[in-house]
Design a protein around this motif. Structure first.
Motif, PDB file in Angstrom:
ATOM      1  N   TYR A 105       9.322   1.282  -4.819  1.00  0.00           N
ATOM      2  CA  TYR A 105       8.804   1.695  -6.118  1.00  0.00           C
ATOM      3  C   TYR A 105       8.316   3.109  -5.968  1.00  0.00           C
ATOM      4  CZ  TYR A 105       9.010  -3.178  -6.073  1.00  0.00           C
ATOM      5  OH  TYR A 105       9.490  -4.434  -5.896  1.00  0.00           O
TER       6      TYR A 105
ATOM      7  N   MET B  62       0.836  -1.201   0.000  1.00  0.00           N
ATOM      8  CA  MET B  62       0.000   0.000   0.000  1.00  0.00           C
ATOM      9  C   MET B  62       0.879   1.263   0.000  1.00  0.00           C
ATOM     10  SD  MET B  62      -3.023  -1.189  -0.096  1.00  0.00           S
ATOM     11  CE  MET B  62      -2.618  -2.744  -0.855  1.00  0.00           C
TER      12      MET B  62
ATOM     13  N   THR C  27       5.521  -2.657  -1.232  1.00  0.00           N
ATOM     14  CA  THR C  27       5.086  -4.008  -1.612  1.00  0.00           C
ATOM     15  C   THR C  27       4.362  -3.935  -2.948  1.00  0.00           C
ATOM     16  OG1 THR C  27       3.156  -3.591  -0.287  1.00  0.00           O
ATOM     17  CG2 THR C  27       4.860  -4.983   0.679  1.00  0.00           C
ATOM     18  N   GLU C  28       4.072  -5.102  -3.467  1.00  0.00           N
ATOM     19  CA  GLU C  28       3.353  -5.192  -4.729  1.00  0.00           C
ATOM     20  C   GLU C  28       1.934  -4.632  -4.570  1.00  0.00           C
ATOM     21  OE1 GLU C  28       2.738  -5.304  -7.960  1.00  0.00           O
ATOM     22  OE2 GLU C  28       3.747  -7.206  -8.319  1.00  0.00           O
ATOM     23  N   VAL C  29       1.653  -3.525  -5.225  1.00  0.00           N
ATOM     24  CA  VAL C  29       0.274  -3.025  -5.246  1.00  0.00           C
ATOM     25  C   VAL C  29      -0.061  -2.659  -6.675  1.00  0.00           C
ATOM     26  CG1 VAL C  29       0.427  -2.034  -2.961  1.00  0.00           C
ATOM     27  CG2 VAL C  29       0.864  -0.596  -4.930  1.00  0.00           C
ATOM     28  N   SER C  30      -1.311  -2.397  -6.890  1.00  0.00           N
ATOM     29  CA  SER C  30      -1.734  -1.998  -8.216  1.00  0.00           C
ATOM     30  C   SER C  30      -1.297  -0.550  -8.458  1.00  0.00           C
ATOM     31  CB  SER C  30      -3.243  -2.129  -8.313  1.00  0.00           C
ATOM     32  OG  SER C  30      -3.731  -1.278  -9.288  1.00  0.00           O
ATOM     33  N   PRO C  31      -0.436  -0.306  -9.442  1.00  0.00           N
ATOM     34  CA  PRO C  31       0.005   1.062  -9.674  1.00  0.00           C
ATOM     35  C   PRO C  31      -1.142   1.969 -10.101  1.00  0.00           C
ATOM     36  CG  PRO C  31       0.920  -0.434 -11.330  1.00  0.00           C
ATOM     37  CD  PRO C  31       0.233  -1.276 -10.329  1.00  0.00           C
TER      38      PRO C  31
END
Lengths: 951, 418
Positions: free
Chosen positions: B55, B1, B72-76
């Motif tokens: 990121y 997030m 962490t991996e989130v929707s850009p």
């Protein structure tokens, strides 16, 4: 409520001012206090240090004034970390606030407490948090759900011990959709840092609840829920369709992130729908408009959308095939959008729209931005290669562009024309004259190399080819390696075509390459040509001027397994980078690889074994195998000491071992191959070059007859030539070994082996039920492995396995699964599930099952490849005590798909040249030397392996 | 997030930072500055950047970069949408979204950001809800508060946050109840040299301004809803009613909002209201060029074309222009090399024309490309797609509201290649 404020910015915090603020904070007047806190916050926001005021600000916390309370909370969150002891002072007020009758204050208190990242405070947080998670007011519950994620971030153990995860899971069934959404979001975040836990236990009931909440929660909640849904694997196509139907309305949402997450769910679940279903077609049609709409959004959104569309058109080109025009570039698009649009245009180019596309590309080639122009010119070349009917038009467009004489345009054009020649030989060579006119303006290595290649390849049609090449030769040492290599080859080609006039030239270049160059690649190639030309010019002609294979149409497609994985990650960072999350997301060692569900997937979903526990639960690999890392290290240094000295000493022999050895014909030194397949992400790394890096290592392992040898699964037994006399011809299959002892399998014992039968790799297993109860519901899954081995179908154990019953099962395998380098390389981690539990074990398959039937290389290709490999990359080892003659050995090896390409007899020694191809298209070449009467075989394996020869 | 947010002005100063989790050092922005340096133009900075540990997802709005840091991996897209929403809220609160205004209202900004995200999860992003918690600054209120020394602190829970209609606040009261809808369509088109349309599509939106008492339930229906096959709705619109009856049924937010946006794709025939006859040429010898542009009406459906404006980004070597216009005024920005011709209304009887010579840097080579022409125009009382609202009904409340619909067609990204 926060009120408008005067400009606090002008105030500068100096020591005098701190003093002043202190006085104001301790003032009796509420209003003055509030203003003072505001000033403090303003200073804090711009990075000024006002931590000295901590006690004074905390004193203001006990107030009924909500605005003041909020401001103090803001301050606390910022400075509690640096003043943990002071922060403790605030705890009581927090705990009190968590009991406040006003839900807003309860929520605010629990929210703020979670933001204070101080261990001492988190201890006090647990009780209030537990209450808030069960609060009657949904606003408090939803805030508390997020707070669990915060707490987990600070102290994961605490969250687990306190059972908050279970409470959070219960919240998925909450009556309020906002609470559900936040619970899902919190769980997803926790799950990411915590891959082992089976947090998101998705079953049809929870899915139903999520789908209900989806319609009613906020846009952000919808994103979380959709992302969570995407992880679910429906039981059958019916369920899949019903989920799709309920998700489709989200495609019309104004929030583009909601739209893309919905697209992800649909793309994934669509895989399960039968293609002839009407609904399938309807769904395909519904996907196009929202994707097009994303392109009218802000450029940043467009960029992410385009990166994803790039994946979608590769997977399902039919969705957007009529929408080419929306990808046309506008001159004021940002450059990153332009480049992405161009990429997609080429992917969508087809015979139907090629005229339009070409007209556009030509327009772009006259734009201002250099990067974009270059890519546009390249795109024209790619169109020519992709759509054969357009090739002629593309070439003439490229020629027009060359006429512009714009330097970088000309250079790009020449590079792509070279590729066009490779694709359509003997068709467009008439343009060579035009190309030659631009020789002088080329200053980029790639363009120079391309031009030199063209001149060399078509030397017989270019009158002054020798002059042209000679002109390049003048500055030979200043050229880049690429150009030097190309020049060397081109001049040799020229010499072979016009030997009379160019003798001097070829000698010049050979001496430049071999004597004056420090580059080993160049030197070796020079020597090879030199020797070839001096010993056998006819052979040289055959090799150098051999017909080249045509180049493939689309070289930049994403590899299918990766594409499948990326489709599962649509809308995430992975989809923007076109890399699997494991390749770059930090701390994602446990990220599970997602795969699209097939229409014939496992009957029931089986949790994929996570790496950690699978390794832990498996037998330790035989210790005699040296670790991969060491081998590689040696390889990279090209420090190949004889294998006999690097390996550990052979294990002490036992009676049983001796007996077994006799059985096999005795005393073999064994060798184990390790193929190291470098993962895609590391491509272009150490092993260099565009070819699949592959290295070989050899080391003696345990005697093949020892119990562990077949499991350690090298090529050892394959070269077990000595004992072959009495054995039937056919592939080598190791005997079954116990993979899962009954003790570890709660009564289930599994032993098995691997075999290649009729071109299909099979895992042959014997399951024995040594428990007291009946076993049912078997299923199997593999972890990612070096060669992407995966079950081709479900595990067929039809009848329940009663106690003491034994059953033989053959599981067909394919090699399209996800790839991950294992250690040892041929290690396979397996999870078998039955009604009792899930069991993990690891086993090792013999490399020989991976050798495919069409592993017979063309003689010419073999020869060329062999010669291309520098001598010093060769590794040698010996197999002793083999009493077969070369022919028998050859036919025996053929049974295992190791093909003899050529045989040569020199000085009484038979040399067998062999090729084999692995399922992942890596070729392995080997030379086997057999001396009549001498039971020792010498195997030489060159170190450089190529997937495909480049030029 | 979302972990942290940095606000950066176009010269590269970080003037505000906000962390929702642990504090991340400003130095992380160096990666962004590096990319910014490389991109030259601020518009060309890639929106998603990858650094060894984080990121960076950024947007560029109003000469400001909103840079968010993610771990962490989130929707850009989620991040980008959110950042735009932050910018929208600033715009809504302060009338503009600029460095000066943000600095002036820093405490409000900080409180807003705190309210919008919790631990990186969006909390309250509807302007209606936010305004109930944090009141936007007005001159009047600040004067009153300084005089009285008091402030109205509402410590009740914003109703919208919990109800099933989070976009509408409760207890709305107006003496004049009104509901206005603007159907605004933008034509995105590329027209080539010869005047043929390479590509054209319509981006439409319906902007609403609804000031109605209580909880009105509205239904908006169209004469020709078949036109709309690609739509995105405000969350308030009931999608099922749209699917089955092709009407927009909704309980509106209070105030201004975008009810829906739609897209009429290039496959339908899109009417192009004007044509441009142009000739821009640069002579091979001598440092000069010619320019001649005439604009005429094409498919205007009998309406007046207004606000006609032509913008041309000239090649770098064009030093000055010597042009005469039969109508309107023209300016040439010497540093940005932008020629703007403000034409005004299009008179079909007397077509506007701009012609004259361009003088170029002597010795400079002939430009490789001809500049594209960007068109701006407006047509009142016309939705060029033909979309028409037929009626608006209200249920749930007894009073009779004032209703109104306006149509407007504009040029979006309307380009003519030369």
């Amino acid at each position: 409520m926060l009120e408008p404020d005067p400009n606090y910015f002008s105030s500068f915090v100096c020591s005098g001012e701190i003093f002043e603020l202190k006085a104001e904070l301790n003032s009796d007047k509420k209003e003055k206090k509030k203003e003072a806190v505001k000033k403090v916050i303003a200073s804090m926001t711009v990075g000024k240090d006002v931590s000295a005021l901590f006690p004074d600000v905390v004193n203001c916390m006990q107030t009924d004034n909500l605005e003041l309370k909020k401001l103090v909370y803001l301050y606390l969150m910022n400075y509690a970390k640096s003043q943990p002891d002071m922060a403790i002072m605030a705890v009581n007020t927090f705990v009190k606030d968590c009991e406040d009758p006003n839900p807003l204050i309860r929520a605010l208190a629990v929210r703020t407490m979670g933001c204070i990242r101080v261990d001492k405070i988190t201890e006090y947080l647990c009780e209030p948090l537990r209450k808030c998670l069960k609060d009657e007011d949904p606003y408090v519950r939803k805030t508390a759900a997020v707070c669990v994620a915060k707490l987990h971030d600070i102290n994961a153990q605490l969250v687990e011990d306190q059972g908050f995860l279970d409470t959070l899971k219960d919240l998925i069934s909450d009556s309020n959709p906002m609470v559900v959404a936040n619970a899902v979001a919190a769980l997803s975040e926790i799950a990411e840092s915590h891959p082992n836990s089976n947090l998101m236990d998705l079953n049809p009931q929870t899915i139903n609840k999520l789908l209900t909440a989806l319609n009613e929660c906020t846009e952000w909640g919808q994103i979380f829920i959709l992302d969570c849904l995407a992880n679910y694997t429906p039981r059958d196509d019916r369920e899949s369709q019903s989920i799709c139907e309920r998700v489709t309305p989200r495609l019309s949402h104004a929030n583009s992130a909601v739209v893309l997450s919905a697209v992800k769910v649909l793309m994934k679940f669509m895989e399960m729908l039968p293609k002839d279903l009407d609904y399938y077609g309807t769904l395909l049609k519904k996907l196009a408009p929202p994707l097009v709409t994303l392109l009218s959004a802000e450029p940043e959104l467009q960029y992410v959308a385009l990166r994803n569309i790039n994946l979608i058109v590769q997977r399902r080109p039919e969705i957007l095939k009529h929408e080419m025009k929306v990808f046309f570039v506008k001159y004021n698009d940002p450059i990153y959008v332009k480049l992405e649009k161009l990429d997609i245009m080429i992917r969508l180019a087809s015979q139907a729209n090629i005229a339009q596309v070409l007209a556009e590309l030509k327009e772009y080639a006259t734009e201002v931005d250099v990067d974009f122009v270059r890519k546009a010119v390249r795109a024209i070349g790619r169109c020519a290669i992709k759509v054969e009917q357009s090739a002629e038009r593309c070439v003439s467009t490229l020629l027009d562009l060359i006429q512009t004489k714009v330097n970088y345009v000309v250079q790009e054009a020449i590079v792509v024309i070279k590729d066009i020649f490779r694709k359509y030989p003997n068709k467009y060579e008439s343009v060579i004259a035009t190309l030659c006119e631009n020789l002088d303006s080329l200053d980029e290595p790639e363009a120079r190399a391309a031009m030199i290649w063209i001149v060399g390849e078509y030397a017989e049609r270019i009158d002054n080819a020798d002059e042209l090449l000679e002109s390049f030769l003048e500055g030979f040492h200043d050229e880049s390696t690429q150009v030097q290599l190309q020049l060397l080859t081109a001049i040799v080609k020229l010499f072979l075509k016009k030997p009379t006039e160019t003798q001097e030239l070829v000698q010049q270049v050979l001496s430049l390459a071999t004597q004056d160059s420090d580059n080993p690649d160049l030197r070796d190639r020079g020597y090879i040509y030199w020797r070839l030309l001096s010993t056998d010019p006819v052979a040289a002609k055959e090799v150098v001027l051999a017909e080249k294979p045509l180049i493939s149409e689309e070289t930049d497609l994403i590899e299918p397994t990766l594409l499948e994985e990326l489709i599962c990650h649509i809308g995430t960072l992975a989809s923007v980078y076109h890399k699997p999350p494991s390749a770059f997301v930090e701390g994602s060692r446990g990220v599970q690889h997602k795969r699209l569900p097939g229409s014939t997937g496992l009957g029931e979903s089986l949790e994929s074994p996570d790496t950690g526990s699978a390794a832990g639960g498996s037998d330790a690999p035989p210790a005699v195998i040296p670790s991969q890392g060491d081998l590689l290290g040696d390889l990279l240094n090209l420090d190949l000491t004889p294998p006999a000295t690097t390996g550990p000493p052979p294990p002490p022999t036992s009676g049983m071992q001796l007996g077994a050895m006799d059985l096999l014909g005795g005393g073999l030194d064994s060798l184990v191959f390790f193929l190291f397949l470098s993962p895609r992400v590391q491509l272009g790394g150490d092993l260099g070059g565009s070819s699949m890096g592959a290295g070989f290592g050899a080391a003696p392992a345990a005697s093949p007859a020892s119990f562990s040898a077949p499991v350690s699964g090298g090529l050892d037994d394959l070269f077990d030539l000595g004992g072959g006399v009495g054995m039937p011809m056919g592939a080598y299959n190791p005997p079954k070994t116990v993979w899962l002892p009954a003790m570890k399998g709660k009564g289930l014992e599994i032993s098995g082996t691997f075999a290649r039968r009729a071109g299909i790799i099979q895992m042959e297993m014997t399951l024995i039920n040594k428990a007291m109860s009946v076993m049912t519901d078997f299923a199997i899954q593999f972890n990612r492995n070096s060669f992407g081995i995966a079950p081709a179908g479900p595990l067929q154990v039809l009848t329940p396995l009663s106690p003491n019953q034994t059953i033989e099962v053959a599981l067909p395998l394919n090699t399209v699964g996800p790839v991950m380098k294992m250690d040892p390389l041929n290690n396979l981690q397996v999870a078998v599930k039955n009604n009792i539990d899930v069991f993990y074990f690891s086993c090792q398959y013999p490399i020989s099952v991976l050798f495919v039937e069409d592993g017979k290389m063309e003689r010419q290709v073999f020869l060329a490849t062999w010669k291309d490999i520098p001598n010093d990359n060769e590794s040698q080892f010996q197999i002793k005590d083999c009493h077969l003659n070369s022919d028998a050995a050859s036919s025996k090896l053929q049974g295992s798909n190791i093909f003899t390409i050529a045989k040569r007899t020199v000085d009484g020694q038979d040399m067998l040249y062999q090729s084999m191809k692995l399922t992942n298209s890596i070729w392995v070449l080997a030379e086997l030397r057999v001396q009549a009467g001498n039971p020792t075989y010498t195997v030489s394996i060159p170190l450089r392996l190529k997937e495909k020869k480049a030029h | 997030m979302i972990h942290s947010l940095f606000l950066i002005n176009h010269t590269g100063d970080i003037f505000l930072e906000k962390h929702w989790k642990s504090v991340i050092s400003r130095s992380v922005c160096d990666y962004f500055f590096e990319a910014k340096e490389k991109a030259e133009d601020p518009e060309n900075v890639p929106p998603v950047l990858y650094t060894p540990h984080h990121y960076l997802v950024s947007i560029y709005r109003g000469k400001l970069f909103f840079l968010s840091v993610i771990q962490t991996e989130v929707s850009p897209l989620f991040v980008i949408e959110f950042l735009h929403r932050v910018a929208d809220i600033f715009q809504d609160y302060f009338g503009e979204c600029s460095e000066a205004v943000i600095k002036d209202n820093v405490v409000i900004v900080y409180a807003l950001l705190e309210e919008m995200l919790d631990n990186g999860f969006p909390l309250a992003t509807e302007s209606n809800v936010l305004k109930e918690m944090i009141r936007p600054p007005t001159i009047l209120r600040s004067v009153v508060n300084t005089l009285t020394g008091g402030s109205n602190v509402g410590d009740t829970l914003p109703a919208g946050q919990l109800s099933n209609i989070p976009w509408r606040r409760a207890g709305v009261k107006y003496t004049n109840n009104e509901a206005y809808f603007d159907v605004i369509e933008e034509i995105d088109a590329i027209v080539d040299k010869s005047g043929t349309t390479v590509f054209a599509e319509i981006q439409g939106v319906i902007e609403a301004c609804v000031r109605l008492t209580g909880m009105p339930d509205l239904t908006l229906s169209f004469m020709n809803p078949r036109l709309l096959d690609d739509v995105s709705f405000h969350p308030c619109v009931r999608f099922k009613r749209w699917e089955s009856e092709r009407v927009l049924s909704f309980i509106p937010p209070d105030g201004n909002f975008r009810l829906m946006s739609y897209h009429v794709s290039s496959q339908n025939l899109v009417a192009i209201p004007v044509y441009v006859k142009q000739n821009i040429s640069f002579l091979e010898t001598g440092a000069c060029g010619r320019l001649d542009i005439t604009i005429g009406p094409k498919q205007t459906m009998g309406k007046m074309v207004e606000g006609l404006k032509v913008t041309i980004h000239m090649p770098k070597m064009v030093l000055s222009v010597n042009l005469t216009a039969t109508q309107g005024t023209h300016t040439y920005d010497l540093t940005a090399k932008v020629l703007v011709w403000d034409v005004g209304k299009l008179n079909p009887q007397k077509l506007p024309n701009l012609r004259g010579s361009l003088s170029m840097q002597s010795g400079a080579p002939k430009p490789e490309d001809n500049p594209s022409i960007n068109m701006d125009l407006k047509i009142q009382q016309l939705a060029i797609s033909g979309l028409k609202v037929s009626r608006l009904d209200m249920h749930g409340e007894k009073y009779k509201p004032f209703k109104g619909v306006k149509y407007l067609t504009k040029a979006g990204k309307f380009q003519v290649r030369t």
